[in-house]
Design a protein around this motif. Structure first.
Motif, mmCIF file in Angstrom:
data_model
loop_
_atom_site.group_PDB
_atom_site.id
_atom_site.type_symbol
_atom_site.label_atom_id
_atom_site.label_comp_id
_atom_site.label_asym_id
_atom_site.label_seq_id
_atom_site.Cartn_x
_atom_site.Cartn_y
_atom_site.Cartn_z
ATOM 1 N N ASP A 271 35.413 41.651 40.690
ATOM 2 C CA ASP A 271 35.820 41.562 39.287
ATOM 3 C C ASP A 271 34.888 40.598 38.552
ATOM 4 O OD1 ASP A 271 37.003 41.282 36.829
ATOM 5 O OD2 ASP A 271 38.814 40.296 37.572
ATOM 6 N N THR A 272 33.945 41.122 37.799
ATOM 7 C CA THR A 272 32.966 40.287 37.101
ATOM 8 C C THR A 272 33.550 39.539 35.913
ATOM 9 O OG1 THR A 272 32.250 42.191 35.783
ATOM 10 C CG2 THR A 272 31.037 41.744 37.828
ATOM 11 N N GLY A 273 34.749 39.932 35.490
ATOM 12 C CA GLY A 273 35.395 39.217 34.396
ATOM 13 C C GLY A 273 36.314 38.112 34.859
ATOM 14 N N PHE A 274 36.544 38.022 36.174
ATOM 15 C CA PHE A 274 37.373 36.977 36.780
ATOM 16 C C PHE A 274 38.802 36.957 36.248
ATOM 17 C CE2 PHE A 274 32.944 35.458 36.682
ATOM 18 C CZ PHE A 274 32.682 35.468 38.051
ATOM 19 N N THR A 275 39.326 38.151 35.966
ATOM 20 C CA THR A 275 40.710 38.252 35.484
ATOM 21 C C THR A 275 41.661 38.781 36.547
ATOM 22 O OG1 THR A 275 40.300 40.489 34.616
ATOM 23 C CG2 THR A 275 39.937 38.625 33.114
ATOM 24 N N ASP A 276 41.136 39.130 37.719
ATOM 25 C CA ASP A 276 41.995 39.633 38.791
ATOM 26 C C ASP A 276 43.080 38.599 39.116
ATOM 27 O OD1 ASP A 276 42.657 39.888 41.875
ATOM 28 O OD2 ASP A 276 41.832 41.823 41.258
ATOM 29 N N PRO A 277 44.320 39.037 39.361
ATOM 30 C CA PRO A 277 45.409 38.088 39.594
ATOM 31 C C PRO A 277 45.253 37.243 40.853
ATOM 32 C CG PRO A 277 46.145 40.352 39.946
ATOM 33 C CD PRO A 277 44.808 40.432 39.304
ATOM 34 N N HIS A 278 44.344 37.605 41.749
ATOM 35 C CA HIS A 278 44.123 36.787 42.939
ATOM 36 C C HIS A 278 43.243 35.575 42.664
ATOM 37 C CE1 HIS A 278 45.064 40.719 45.014
ATOM 38 N NE2 HIS A 278 45.845 39.893 45.652
ATOM 39 N N ILE A 279 42.536 35.563 41.528
ATOM 40 C CA ILE A 279 41.532 34.534 41.267
ATOM 41 C C ILE A 279 42.157 33.310 40.618
ATOM 42 C CG2 ILE A 279 39.411 33.980 40.017
ATOM 43 C CD1 ILE A 279 38.632 36.925 40.255
ATOM 44 N N HIS A 280 41.902 32.156 41.224
ATOM 45 C CA HIS A 280 42.344 30.865 40.695
ATOM 46 C C HIS A 280 41.112 30.063 40.281
ATOM 47 C CE1 HIS A 280 44.336 26.933 40.463
ATOM 48 N NE2 HIS A 280 43.382 26.455 41.250
ATOM 49 N N LEU A 281 41.114 29.550 39.059
ATOM 50 C CA LEU A 281 40.040 28.674 38.595
ATOM 51 C C LEU A 281 40.529 27.231 38.651
ATOM 52 C CD1 LEU A 281 37.299 28.040 37.329
ATOM 53 C CD2 LEU A 281 38.317 28.472 35.074
ATOM 54 N N GLN A 282 39.846 26.429 39.445
ATOM 55 C CA GLN A 282 40.180 25.009 39.536
ATOM 56 C C GLN A 282 39.146 24.200 38.750
ATOM 57 O OE1 GLN A 282 42.932 23.429 41.149
ATOM 58 N NE2 GLN A 282 42.115 21.865 39.762
ATOM 59 N N SER A 283 39.587 23.573 37.695
ATOM 60 C CA SER A 283 38.690 22.703 36.937
ATOM 61 C C SER A 283 38.745 21.296 37.524
ATOM 62 C CB SER A 283 39.077 22.688 35.461
ATOM 63 O OG SER A 283 40.387 22.165 35.306
ATOM 64 N N PHE A 284 37.831 20.456 37.080
ATOM 65 C CA PHE A 284 37.813 19.076 37.575
ATOM 66 C C PHE A 284 37.204 18.184 36.517
ATOM 67 C CE2 PHE A 284 34.317 21.577 39.456
ATOM 68 C CZ PHE A 284 33.222 20.993 38.842
ATOM 69 N N THR A 285 37.409 16.905 36.702
ATOM 70 C CA THR A 285 36.855 15.932 35.782
ATOM 71 C C THR A 285 36.247 14.794 36.588
ATOM 72 O OG1 THR A 285 37.336 14.612 33.794
ATOM 73 C CG2 THR A 285 38.988 14.577 35.579
ATOM 74 N N GLU A 286 35.621 13.859 35.910
ATOM 75 C CA GLU A 286 34.975 12.748 36.604
ATOM 76 C C GLU A 286 35.996 11.972 37.436
ATOM 77 O OE1 GLU A 286 32.174 8.853 35.588
ATOM 78 O OE2 GLU A 286 32.726 10.271 34.008
ATOM 79 N N GLY A 287 35.646 11.683 38.677
ATOM 80 C CA GLY A 287 36.543 10.965 39.579
ATOM 81 C C GLY A 287 37.375 11.862 40.461
ATOM 82 N N ASP A 288 37.301 13.182 40.256
ATOM 83 C CA ASP A 288 38.027 14.124 41.114
ATOM 84 C C ASP A 288 37.208 14.412 42.371
ATOM 85 O OD1 ASP A 288 40.001 14.265 39.235
ATOM 86 O OD2 ASP A 288 39.489 16.282 38.534
ATOM 87 N N LEU A 289 37.929 14.613 43.472
ATOM 88 C CA LEU A 289 37.328 15.026 44.728
ATOM 89 C C LEU A 289 38.151 16.193 45.251
ATOM 90 C CD1 LEU A 289 36.097 12.613 47.536
ATOM 91 C CD2 LEU A 289 37.130 14.818 48.071
ATOM 92 N N LEU B 189 36.958 44.578 49.223
ATOM 93 C CA LEU B 189 36.429 43.626 48.242
ATOM 94 C C LEU B 189 37.037 43.860 46.860
ATOM 95 C CD1 LEU B 189 32.659 43.548 49.293
ATOM 96 C CD2 LEU B 189 34.363 41.751 49.646
ATOM 97 N N GLU B 190 37.210 45.117 46.494
ATOM 98 C CA GLU B 190 37.822 45.415 45.198
ATOM 99 C C GLU B 190 39.265 44.937 45.155
ATOM 100 O OE1 GLU B 190 37.356 49.596 44.653
ATOM 101 O OE2 GLU B 190 35.273 49.436 43.950
ATOM 102 N N ARG B 191 40.020 45.193 46.210
ATOM 103 C CA ARG B 191 41.421 44.780 46.241
ATOM 104 C C ARG B 191 41.574 43.265 46.241
ATOM 105 N NH1 ARG B 191 45.437 48.439 47.340
ATOM 106 N NH2 ARG B 191 44.787 50.592 47.815
ATOM 107 N N SER B 192 40.588 42.557 46.766
ATOM 108 C CA SER B 192 40.671 41.096 46.821
ATOM 109 C C SER B 192 40.358 40.434 45.486
ATOM 110 C CB SER B 192 39.710 40.556 47.887
ATOM 111 O OG SER B 192 38.360 40.643 47.456
ATOM 112 N N GLY B 193 39.654 41.141 44.615
ATOM 113 C CA GLY B 193 39.238 40.564 43.336
ATOM 114 C C GLY B 193 37.807 40.071 43.320
ATOM 115 N N GLN B 194 37.108 40.185 44.450
ATOM 116 C CA GLN B 194 35.759 39.635 44.522
ATOM 117 C C GLN B 194 34.716 40.445 43.756
ATOM 118 O OE1 GLN B 194 34.532 37.969 48.435
ATOM 119 N NE2 GLN B 194 36.598 38.491 49.127
#
Length: 293
Positions: free
Chosen positions: A236-254, A229-234
């Motif tokens: 990491d409470t700061g969400f800075t691990d290089p494995h973590i991708h943040l996907q944002s979205f806006t109205e009309g996105d699916l 779990l540590e190696r995967s980034g799960q």
């Protein structure tokens, strides 16, 4: 329909020009092929009624209805409702998914595709975190890869089970016993082959995984799960691990993603803000698990 990989990000692609009403079988096949290739798709300019969102799920495979009715859309039980509308506490459950997980990993037959369709988009802190568990496994040291191949991992919803309105005033031991009866622990391959891409997938999440087991029932030391779990980034409470991708979205996105390969976690605003999403989950045309190695 046009698909463009997300520039400069760990995963994902943006799809423009997709319309369910005019989609051919070839269009749907192309959409699914892109999903397996990019892991995560954002379909732009979608304006679907709930019944049309359900129809998209059926066009991609067989819908799995969530087993807990309190999450169901009042008219379309195929839709899982996350979050609530302002002034309406009858539809949806707030603050869902604040932990790393793969949908339905705690059931005997998980599904391959998850779709979410934001209905009320928060003004701040909107998005979902993702980790590609094929990439995580590929980067593990060989000693860990060799140790994990051929083992099973225990999955259960008991760690983050949400108390239901019907649970108020019930003794907690009764609630716990019901969780174990309705959703007893299941044991899935720790590592399996993706049936489409052929990659080895590490099927482990912070929310639902409770340790590794040899085929003969011998439990591996809990420190191994902690290290994975540590190696995967799960963790990491700061969400800075290089494995973590943040996907944002806006109205009309699916959003569509590969529920075999990705674990995800919702991004919630620490201060209350209106937010609501619809989710439909789909079994595709392939068996969920392959055989690793």
């Amino acid at each position: 329909m046009k698909t463009e990989p997300n520039s400069g990000s760990l995963m994902g692609a943006t799809v423009s020009g997709f319309e369910l009403a005019g989609a051919s079988d070839a269009d749907l096949a192309e959409l699914k092929a892109s999903l397996y290739r990019h892991r995560l798709l954002v379909l732009k300019e979608q304006h679907l009624e709930p019944k049309e969102f359900v129809a998209l799920g059926r066009a991609l495979g067989t819908i799995e209805v969530y087993y807990e009715p309190m999450y169901h859309h009042p008219e379309h039980p195929e839709i899982f409702v996350s979050g609530t509308k302002p002034g309406d506490s009858t539809e949806g459950v707030p603050q869902t998914g604040k932990f790393w997980h793969a949908d339905y990993s705690f059931m005997s037959n998980p599904f391959g595709i998850t779709m979410t369709y934001p209905q009320i988009v928060p003004k701040t802190n909107r998005g979902t975190f993702y980790i590609d568990m094929a990439k995580v496994f590929a980067e593990l040291p060989d000693r860990l890869k060799d140790r994990l191949r051929g083992t099973l991992v225990e999955h259960s919803p008991r760690r983050y089970f949400k108390i239901r309105p019907t649970d108020v005033y019930r003794p907690i031991h009764e609630v716990q016993a019901e969780i174990e009866q309705v959703t007893p622990p299941v044991f899935h391959p720790t590592v399996f082959t993706h049936p489409v891409t052929g990659e080895e997938i590490l099927y482990v999440s912070e929310a639902a995984s409770f340790g590794f087991v040899e085929p003969d029932g011998t439990r591996l030391p809990p420190e191994i799960l902690q290290e994975v779990l540590e190696r995967s980034g799960q963790l990491d409470t700061g969400f800075t691990d290089p494995h973590i991708h943040l996907q944002s979205f806006t109205e009309g996105d699916l959003l569509l993603w590969d529920n075999r390969a990705l674990v995800h976690r919702a991004l919630h605003n620490p201060r209350p803000e209106p937010a609501q999403s619809y989710r439909v989950t789909v079994h595709d045309d392939f068996p969920f698990f392959g055989v690793a190695g």
